[in-house]
Each structure stands twice: as C-alpha cells, then as structure tokens.
Enzyme design. Structure first.
Site, PDB file in Angstrom:
ATOM      1  N   HIS A  34     -67.644  60.509  17.026  1.00  0.00           N
ATOM      2  CA  HIS A  34     -67.377  60.670  15.402  1.00  0.00           C
ATOM      3  C   HIS A  34     -68.422  60.247  14.813  1.00  0.00           C
ATOM      4  O   HIS A  34     -68.885  61.228  13.696  1.00  0.00           O
ATOM      5  CB  HIS A  34     -66.374  59.701  14.980  1.00  0.00           C
ATOM      6  CG  HIS A  34     -64.981  60.414  15.684  1.00  0.00           C
ATOM      7  ND1 HIS A  34     -64.025  59.903  16.398  1.00  0.00           N
ATOM      8  CD2 HIS A  34     -64.241  61.608  15.063  1.00  0.00           C
ATOM      9  CE1 HIS A  34     -63.064  60.831  16.456  1.00  0.00           C
ATOM     10  NE2 HIS A  34     -63.005  61.543  15.721  1.00  0.00           N
ATOM     11  N   GLU A  75     -54.512  68.446  21.718  1.00  0.00           N
ATOM     12  CA  GLU A  75     -55.798  67.701  22.085  1.00  0.00           C
ATOM     13  C   GLU A  75     -55.428  66.917  23.328  1.00  0.00           C
ATOM     14  O   GLU A  75     -56.442  66.343  23.473  1.00  0.00           O
ATOM     15  CB  GLU A  75     -56.599  66.948  20.891  1.00  0.00           C
ATOM     16  CG  GLU A  75     -55.581  66.178  20.048  1.00  0.00           C
ATOM     17  CD  GLU A  75     -56.407  65.595  18.876  1.00  0.00           C
ATOM     18  OE1 GLU A  75     -57.311  65.900  18.495  1.00  0.00           O
ATOM     19  OE2 GLU A  75     -55.775  65.079  17.845  1.00  0.00           O
ATOM     20  N   ASP A 114     -61.228  66.373  21.692  1.00  0.00           N
ATOM     21  CA  ASP A 114     -60.377  65.354  22.321  1.00  0.00           C
ATOM     22  C   ASP A 114     -59.854  66.043  23.731  1.00  0.00           C
ATOM     23  O   ASP A 114     -59.674  65.719  24.826  1.00  0.00           O
ATOM     24  CB  ASP A 114     -59.282  64.840  21.539  1.00  0.00           C
ATOM     25  CG  ASP A 114     -59.650  63.600  20.759  1.00  0.00           C
ATOM     26  OD1 ASP A 114     -60.464  62.748  21.403  1.00  0.00           O
ATOM     27  OD2 ASP A 114     -59.363  63.384  19.599  1.00  0.00           O
TER      28      ASP A 114
HETATM   29  C1  PEP Z   1     -60.973  66.987  17.846  1.00  0.00           C
HETATM   30  O1  PEP Z   1     -60.428  66.303  18.721  1.00  0.00           O
HETATM   31  O2  PEP Z   1     -61.368  67.955  18.311  1.00  0.00           O
HETATM   32  C2  PEP Z   1     -60.612  67.047  16.370  1.00  0.00           C
HETATM   33  C3  PEP Z   1     -60.888  68.068  15.646  1.00  0.00           C
HETATM   34  O3  PEP Z   1     -60.451  65.438  16.020  1.00  0.00           O
HETATM   35  P1  PEP Z   1     -61.319  64.253  16.048  1.00  0.00           P
HETATM   36  O4  PEP Z   1     -62.887  64.885  16.340  1.00  0.00           O
HETATM   37  O5  PEP Z   1     -61.383  63.762  14.656  1.00  0.00           O
HETATM   38  O6  PEP Z   1     -60.958  63.686  17.101  1.00  0.00           O
HETATM   39 MG    MG Z   2     -59.367  64.704  18.107  1.00  0.00          MG
END
Ligand code: PEP
Ligand code: MG
Length: 575
Positions: free
Chosen positions: A195, A436, A460
């Site tokens: 993140h 995911e 994910d």
């Molecule tokens: C993902 O997992 O692709 C997603 C968009 O959510 P995040 O990156 O916030 O986990």
């Molecule tokens: Mg995600």
C-alpha cells in the site's frame, strides 16, 4: 562521491533533487538543524517529554499493582523506568542536541541506535533481547515529543526539489506526505504493490522501494537523480549524467503535456469498442486529479484512509461529509465506496491489532463483521451520501458466501435505521464484492447471485494465489501478474461475470499498467479503475488497440506453458 543504487521502481518518472532523510525509527522522524538560540528550549522540550513518560509509567504502575499479573508487569515497568533514567539515553541525547544543533526527536533516535548497537554485542541472549525495551521506551518519548511539537521547521529550502529517503514508510506516513512537496520517495523496504507503493504512485512522483540500504548510504542534502522507470538512484551524479537526465526529464514533461489532449476523448478501440476508465482515490481531495485526467467515475474509494493518522474513529457525520463531497463533485457519475479495508498494513492501533500473519487475519470485511457498530456507522454514512450522487458500496476481501449474507443483512439494518429517522438514501444502491481471494474466484457463480457488480483486486488476488506477501521485498521477485494461475483466474472471473451479465471491473494495479491493458481487453474487460495519473496513458493504449488482433494473441498467452513464451507473446501483443 558518485554512486548508483538499484531497487524496484514503483512509480514512474524522473526526479532530480536533494535528499531529505527520515529517521530509522518505526515512528519516522525528520532531521532539522536548529538555529543556535533554539537549542536550550529544545533540550527543555526533551526533559519535559522524559518527565511525561516517567509520570505515565508511574500511573501505569499504580493501576496494575493489585491486578493478577502485577508482579510481572510491575517488573517490566521498573525496567522501562530504569532505561528512561539511564544517563546513556537521556543525558547523552541532550548533549547530542547541543553539539549537533538538531531537534529532540532526531537526537533521541540517534542515541537509541547507539544503545542498540551496544546491545547487539552482548552475549547473554536474555540481556540482548532487552533492546526491544529500549525501542519501546524511546517510542514513548517520541510519541510524547510528537504530541508537543516544539521547533517548527522552516519550509524546505529548495521548495519542490526534496527527495524523501526513509528506511520504511507505512501507508499512513505516505498519506501525510501528501501535503509536503517532495518530488520523490525512496525506501529501503517494501514491495511494489504494497500500500505504501500504491499511495506513492497516487502522488504521481517517482518512487523506488527495496533499495535495502539507501537510508544508510545517502546523506542529507546529497544531490540525487531518481529514475522511477528503471528503479535506479544516482547519488551525486557528475555533470554529464546530470544533463542527460535533465534532458530526459524535459522530454517526459512534454509527453505529459501532449497526453492531456486526449483527456476528453471517449476511450474507444480502433474497431469501435468503448471502455470505461474510472479512478481510484484515497481521500476526497484526490478528486481534483480525477477531474484533471478525465475519469468517468470513481471505481475504488479506499475509505480506510479516512481512519488513519488519528487517535479516534471518524464519526458518522465526518464520514458522510467525505463521501457526500465526492458524490457531489462527481455530478452523477458512479462513485464506488469500498467499506474499510483495515487490518494489515493499515492499522488503527499498531500495538493492539498486529497478528502473526495479518494478511490472512482479521482484515477488511472480516474486521467489519467483527466490529458491527463501527461497520454500521460507516454503512449509514455511505447510505446517506447515496442521496447526493450515484454511490455504490463495495465489500473487500470476500471469501465466503456467508460474509455476503451477513453484510447484506447489516446494510438492510442500516437502511431501516435511516428509514425510521426519515433520512433520505438511495434504496436501490448497488452492492458489489471484491474478488481478491482465489476461493471467491473459483466459486464465482455462488457469489454472483447476491451481488450487483464485481471488482477484481489483482494486488491481493496475486498475493493470495501465489502465496507472496505483497509487502515483503524479499519475495517481490516472485510476485508475478503473468503467472498462468493468475492469468487463468482473471480470465475466468471476467468470462463468468460476462456470461452472467454481471458488470466487472479491475481495480488493482494491473488496471493502471499499460503492459496489461491489451491483455485485459482481450480477456473481455470493459471497465478499468486506476490512479488518476495513470488514466491517460491507459486511454492512449486503448485508443491504439484493435480488438480482433488483441484477442488472437491473448488466446495464445492463455495457452502458453512457458514464461519466456508468455513474455514474447506479450511484447508482440503490445507492439
Ligand atoms: C487489490 O487488492 O487489488 C485492491 C485494489 O485493493 P488494495 O490494494 O487496497 O488491497
Ligand atoms: Mg485488496
């Protein structure tokens, strides 16, 4: 001396500027040089912080004196008091301030590092382990200092050309830096879809993670060239290299200006298929970038960022205002608000909620269902905002159907409470689920019955399919969006959703990477959601694509049984 460091480029572009070091602490601390006349007040500030922490420890001691674990806990608090009173920490930190004319936070973390190095030398394992206590005591002092800011640093000397160099940054740290004018981020740790990297990308500034020892090798004010495309940092470049990169930087700037011309163009392929390009945001203020890049909706509002960098939870009104502001500014275009995805690297309380394996733990919808009151507050806020625009609810990290059923029941409950109070909301609000987790992808048919739309979180999905921690740079090289298992799962989700006429969007990082635009188009994807700053390059790729050609290569890629072959086919597809 000039030298080069290599890492993983996570946000493209070239930045040239001067290093601004963040401290090595878990709590990142900046380094400021103070005017001579501020030194004694800075020393008093540190003394006050020590006194506050001593009082805190005493209060804690008094409160546990009669409890069941009083002996153990009391001994632990005594040890912390001893560390706090040890002159190697407190007096030495004060001497450090006066000798180096620096801020108290910096002095205490430097002194802590000296102590930790001494602990490393100790042979006795028990005593060596006490370094954790030193870290904890220093963190208490830091928290106290940060709660009572003293010297306010002057604005960065060379406005707009400082490059932040840190050992590690949490997503919460990065979001705070949104207000600063750093031109690039460099960190020793981190994976490319962590993140932290994602937030850095959203700032549209070059960023490199996994540099391993940049924080140690780079000094404050070193001249740096950051090449986010190649993942390369050049420290103190010579004149020749400097001018080469300056030229390249200017060329990139020109290209960006040219891209702006397609802002209002509809994203249609050469053979006439139109694609929706939506934006991912973290905070309401990101809407400006959304508008500047011509997104036709918000595909992912990562609402959990409203919950970070604070001691309390945002209440219903505060959340409502944030969601409503976004809904109104988007003037009837879809706004997809993901319910909070907290619990992994985005923690409310880092001390309490850390589990051994947080990505597999109480995260996202699991945490929401475990904290129904907090979830109810958010659902009411989103529902209230739905009266002011085209708001949709998106539920993260679904792994079982019962989670959908429970969520739907809680949404009904929130709706009923608003009805009772005669508060308006969109009764037909659409509810989607994030796919995911492979379990959800594999039994999509069961999930789809209960949802209005699907959103594929490839970040994910890849992490859980390949068992690769997306935040761990030690396994970052194994994080492979082109792994056949990943490609087959994504293709399967898009195909099944299409078959069942359930709209599907990809909102993970793959959607904003032009390397994958045609691949996803070939799988049948017609809705992408990405950072606003990635939108125009993806649009340009869509405008240049011819679906019959794309489909031909994508079929071959899905059949490919060798990574090299897959890469060759992908290059052909993208040419
Ligand atoms: C993902 O997992 O692709 C997603 C968009 O959510 P995040 O990156 O916030 O986990
Ligand atoms: Mg995600």
């Amino acid at each position: 001396m000039s030298f080069v460091l290599h890492g993983a480029g996570v946000s493209e572009g070239i930045a040239i500027g001067h290093a601004h070091l963040a401290s090595h602490a878990a709590l990142e601390v900046a380094h400021h040089i103070l005017p001579r006349n501020k030194v004694s007040s800075e020393i008093s500030r540190l003394s006050t912080a020590f006194t506050t922490v001593r009082e805190e420890l005493e209060t804690l001691h008094a409160s546990v004196i009669s409890g069941p674990a009083s002996a153990e806990f009391g001994a632990f608090l005594d040890l912390h008091r001893m560390i706090l009173d040890d002159p190697t920490l407190s007096s030495a930190a004060k001497t450090y301030i006066s000798q180096n004319q620096c801020n108290a936070e910096w002095a205490i973390t430097q002194q802590r590092d000296v102590l930790l190095a001494q602990f490393e030398e100790i042979e006795d394992a028990y005593l060596r382990e006490r370094k954790t206590d030193v870290i904890q005591v220093v963190e208490r002092v830091l928290k106290s200092l940060l709660g009572h800011p003293g010297y306010v640093p002057p604005p960065l000397k060379r406005a707009g050309d400082s490059i932040l160099v840190a050992h590690d940054l949490s997503p919460a740290d990065v979001i705070q830096y949104k207000q600063h004018r750093f031109t690039a981020f460099l960190t020793d740790l981190g994976g490319s879809t962590s993140h932290t990297a994602i937030v850095a990308r959203s700032l549209n500034i070059p960023s490199i993670v996994a540099l391993h020892n940049a924080r140690q090798l780079i000094h404050d004010n070193d001249l740096l060239i950051v090449d986010g495309n190649q993942g390369v940092v050049i420290v103190n470049p010579d004149k020749h290299v400097f001018s080469k990169y300056r030229l390249r930087q200017n060329q990139l700037e020109l290209e960006n200006q040219k891209l702006k011309r397609i802002k209002t163009k509809v994203a249609t392929t050469l053979d006439g298929t139109t694609v929706e390009l939506h934006a991912n945001i973290e905070l309401p203020q990101d809407i400006q970038q959304v508008k500047e890049n011509g997104a036709t909706g918000i595909g992912l509002f990562r609402s959990e960022f409203l919950f970070l960098n604070r001691d309390n939870l945002p209440d219903e009104d505060e959340q409502f205002e944030a969601y409503c502001a976004v809904a109104q500014k988007m003037r009837g275009l879809p706004v997809t608000i993901r319910t909070f995805d907290l619990g992994v690297d985005k923690n409310l309380d880092s001390d309490k909620r850390v589990a051994a394996n947080p990505a597999l733990g109480l995260r996202a919808i699991r945490l929401s269902l475990a904290e129904p009151q907090m979830f109810h507050t958010q659902l009411r806020a989103i529902l209230r905002a739905s009266h002011y625009g085209q708001v949709r609810i998106l539920v993260p990290m679904l792994s079982s159907v019962s989670e959908i059923s429970q969520t739907l029941r809680l949404i009904e409950r929130a709706k009923e409470s608003l009805l009772d109070e005669r508060v308006p909301f969109d009764a037909d609000i659409q509810i989607g689920g994030m796919i995911e987790i492979p379990a959800a992808a594999l039994c999509l048919d069961i999930f789809m019955h209960k949802l209005d739309f699907l959103s594929i979180g490839t970040n994910d999905l890849i992490q859980y399919t390949l068992a690769i921690d997306r935040t761990d740079d030690a396994v970052a090289h194994l994080y492979d969006p082109l792994h056949p298992a990943v490609l087959r799962l994504i293709a399967h989700i898009i195909r099944s959703a299409d078959h069942a006429r359930v709209p599907v969007v990809v909102c993970g990082e793959m959607a904003g990477d032009t390397l994958f635009t045609r691949l996803l188009l070939g799988f049948g994807l017609r809705q992408f959601s990405m950072y606003p700053t990635q939108l125009l390059t993806v649009k340009r790729q869509v405008l240049r694509s011819h679906l019959p050609d794309v489909i031909y290569f994508v079929k071959k890629i899905l059949e490919s049984d060798h990574p090299e072959n897959t890469h060759t086919l992908l290059t052909k597809l993208n040419n």
